[in-house]
Design a protein around this motif. Structure first.
Motif, PDB file in Angstrom:
ATOM      1  N   HIS A   1      -5.724   4.944  -5.908  1.00 52.32           N
ATOM      2  CA  HIS A   1      -4.727   4.224  -5.118  1.00 52.32           C
ATOM      3  C   HIS A   1      -4.667   2.749  -5.538  1.00 52.32           C
ATOM      4  O   HIS A   1      -4.540   1.859  -4.702  1.00 52.32           O
ATOM      5  N   GLN A   2      -4.718   2.511  -6.834  1.00 54.74           N
ATOM      6  CA  GLN A   2      -4.621   1.143  -7.330  1.00 54.74           C
ATOM      7  C   GLN A   2      -3.195   0.618  -7.268  1.00 54.74           C
ATOM      8  O   GLN A   2      -2.962  -0.587  -7.285  1.00 54.74           O
TER       9      GLN A   2
ATOM     10  N   GLN B   1       4.676   4.055  -2.831  1.00 56.63           N
ATOM     11  CA  GLN B   1       6.045   3.902  -2.338  1.00 56.63           C
ATOM     12  C   GLN B   1       6.912   3.048  -3.260  1.00 56.63           C
ATOM     13  O   GLN B   1       8.054   3.396  -3.543  1.00 56.63           O
ATOM     14  N   CYS B   2       6.338   1.930  -3.746  1.00 50.23           N
ATOM     15  CA  CYS B   2       7.145   1.046  -4.608  1.00 50.23           C
ATOM     16  C   CYS B   2       6.519   0.777  -5.967  1.00 50.23           C
ATOM     17  O   CYS B   2       7.160   0.195  -6.833  1.00 50.23           O
ATOM     18  N   GLY B   3       5.270   1.168  -6.178  1.00 50.00           N
ATOM     19  CA  GLY B   3       4.631   1.022  -7.480  1.00 50.00           C
ATOM     20  C   GLY B   3       3.928  -0.294  -7.717  1.00 50.00           C
ATOM     21  O   GLY B   3       3.352  -0.500  -8.788  1.00 50.00           O
TER      22      GLY B   3
ATOM     23  N   MET C   1     -11.184   1.145   5.825  1.00 50.08           N
ATOM     24  CA  MET C   1     -11.107   1.806   4.532  1.00 50.08           C
ATOM     25  C   MET C   1      -9.655   2.139   4.234  1.00 50.08           C
ATOM     26  O   MET C   1      -9.153   3.201   4.610  1.00 50.08           O
ATOM     27  N   ALA C   2      -8.982   1.200   3.580  1.00 45.74           N
ATOM     28  CA  ALA C   2      -7.563   1.362   3.275  1.00 45.74           C
ATOM     29  C   ALA C   2      -7.181   0.407   2.157  1.00 45.74           C
ATOM     30  O   ALA C   2      -7.918  -0.543   1.845  1.00 45.74           O
ATOM     31  N   VAL C   3      -6.039   0.651   1.553  1.00 47.86           N
ATOM     32  CA  VAL C   3      -5.430  -0.286   0.622  1.00 47.86           C
ATOM     33  C   VAL C   3      -4.002  -0.544   1.096  1.00 47.86           C
ATOM     34  O   VAL C   3      -3.379   0.320   1.713  1.00 47.86           O
ATOM     35  N   GLN C   4      -3.498  -1.741   0.790  1.00 45.35           N
ATOM     36  CA  GLN C   4      -2.166  -2.091   1.260  1.00 45.35           C
ATOM     37  C   GLN C   4      -1.371  -2.770   0.153  1.00 45.35           C
ATOM     38  O   GLN C   4      -1.903  -3.539  -0.647  1.00 45.35           O
ATOM     39  N   CYS C   5      -0.075  -2.448   0.139  1.00 40.14           N
ATOM     40  CA  CYS C   5       0.852  -3.076  -0.788  1.00 40.14           C
ATOM     41  C   CYS C   5       1.466  -4.283  -0.096  1.00 40.14           C
ATOM     42  O   CYS C   5       2.041  -4.153   0.992  1.00 40.14           O
TER      43      CYS C   5
ATOM     44  N   GLN D   1       4.433  -3.467   2.154  1.00 36.94           N
ATOM     45  CA  GLN D   1       3.552  -3.331   3.319  1.00 36.94           C
ATOM     46  C   GLN D   1       3.086  -1.898   3.578  1.00 36.94           C
ATOM     47  O   GLN D   1       2.549  -1.603   4.643  1.00 36.94           O
ATOM     48  N   HIS D   2       3.283  -1.029   2.606  1.00 34.38           N
ATOM     49  CA  HIS D   2       2.809   0.353   2.774  1.00 34.38           C
ATOM     50  C   HIS D   2       1.287   0.371   2.703  1.00 34.38           C
ATOM     51  O   HIS D   2       0.687  -0.199   1.795  1.00 34.38           O
TER      52      HIS D   2
END
Length: 277
Positions: A116-117, A121-123, A133-137, A141-142
């Motif tokens: 999940h690097q 949703q938008c790349g 424990m999460a990653v965010q764009c 904001q996904h």
């Protein structure tokens, strides 16, 4: 949640070190155990101080003597005398007391971060969320969380014998086990049991009883265990999935999975049920 640690804090704790190199674990040669040491006692760790994260304990009442730190070396292979890379499955079986609460969970987190690097949703490039424990764009904001894939696993008996199957992947090991499969979208756990059993060995089952569950980090499954009674049908093995399936007497079982796995525990529980009748 994994909490990032700075080097000064790391030096203060004797810890359990779960170090991944590709899909393997780095341990001291011939130890067959996750190393427990101070930061400075593992010579190569200073190069990865910014990549060390602490794995919080699960809220299950169990306590560990030392904190757990996780390090991902990615594709790097450390050439350090006295250290070796071993398969994940090997230590999961060896370290029965901590395997699924520590090693397996650490690997699921690392696998999540590796896959999940970029935002699905938008790349755009994602960033780790430090408080969970999460990653965010930060472009759209996904937010993404670790994937958990539910699987059913079921032990089948006819009040006298167990129905065990040998998957095509276990042909060389000649290991027979319980039946298992992924739960499909829109399907209940019970529906998945009936479907998977009929697809894999062509029989019907009844009187399903929940056993218990177990996280299985290959790479992110949650195994939900059941015991079921045989209802009807003749064994017909699914092509390309099941190499062989047979009814076995409880006193003449073939090679089966170790007791650390839910498959081994299901078999042992079913044997006890039959003997108690």
């Amino acid at each position: 949640m994994m909490i990032k640690q700075n080097e000064s804090k790391l030096k203060a704790h004797k810890a359990m070190w779960v170090v991944f190199s590709r899909g393997k674990l780095l341990i001291q040669a011939q130890s067959q155990r996750i190393p427990v040491a101070y930061f400075n006692e593992i010579p190569f760790l200073h190069r990865y101080a910014e990549e060390v994260h602490q794995l919080p304990p699960l809220n299950d009442g169990a306590t560990l003597e030392n904190p757990v730190f996780v390090v991902d070396l990615g594709a790097e292979h450390v050439e350090q005398p006295g250290w070796e890379r071993v398969p994940l499955r090997q230590l999961l079986v060896t370290e029965q007391d901590i395997a699924f609460s520590v090693i397996g969970r650490a690997w699921q987190y690392i696998h999540f971060l590796r896959t999940h690097q970029y935002c699905g949703q938008c790349g755009a490039k994602t960033e780790r969320v430090e408080w969970e424990m999460a990653v965010q764009c930060h472009r759209c904001q996904h937010r993404s969380y670790p994937r958990v894939s539910p699987c059913i696993i079921v032990s089948i008996h006819d009040n006298k014998r167990l129905l065990l199957a040998k998957g095509v992947r276990h042909r060389e090991a000649n290991m027979y086990s319980t039946l298992a499969g992924f739960v499909e979208s829109g399907e209940s756990l019970e529906e998945a049991v009936h479907r998977e059993v009929f697809e894999e060995v062509g029989v019907r089952v009844k009187n399903l009883r929940y056993f218990h569950s177990q996280p299985w980090p290959f790479p992110h499954s949650l195994m939900v265990g059941f015991i079921a009674e045989y209802d009807s049908g003749t064994i017909q093995c699914q092509e390309n999935e099941i190499d062989d399936a047979q009814w076995f007497d409880v006193d003449a079982l073939p090679n089966t999975p170790p007791s650390v796995s839910i498959a081994g525990q299901l078999i042992a529980e079913t044997v006890s049920l039959i003997r108690d009748k």
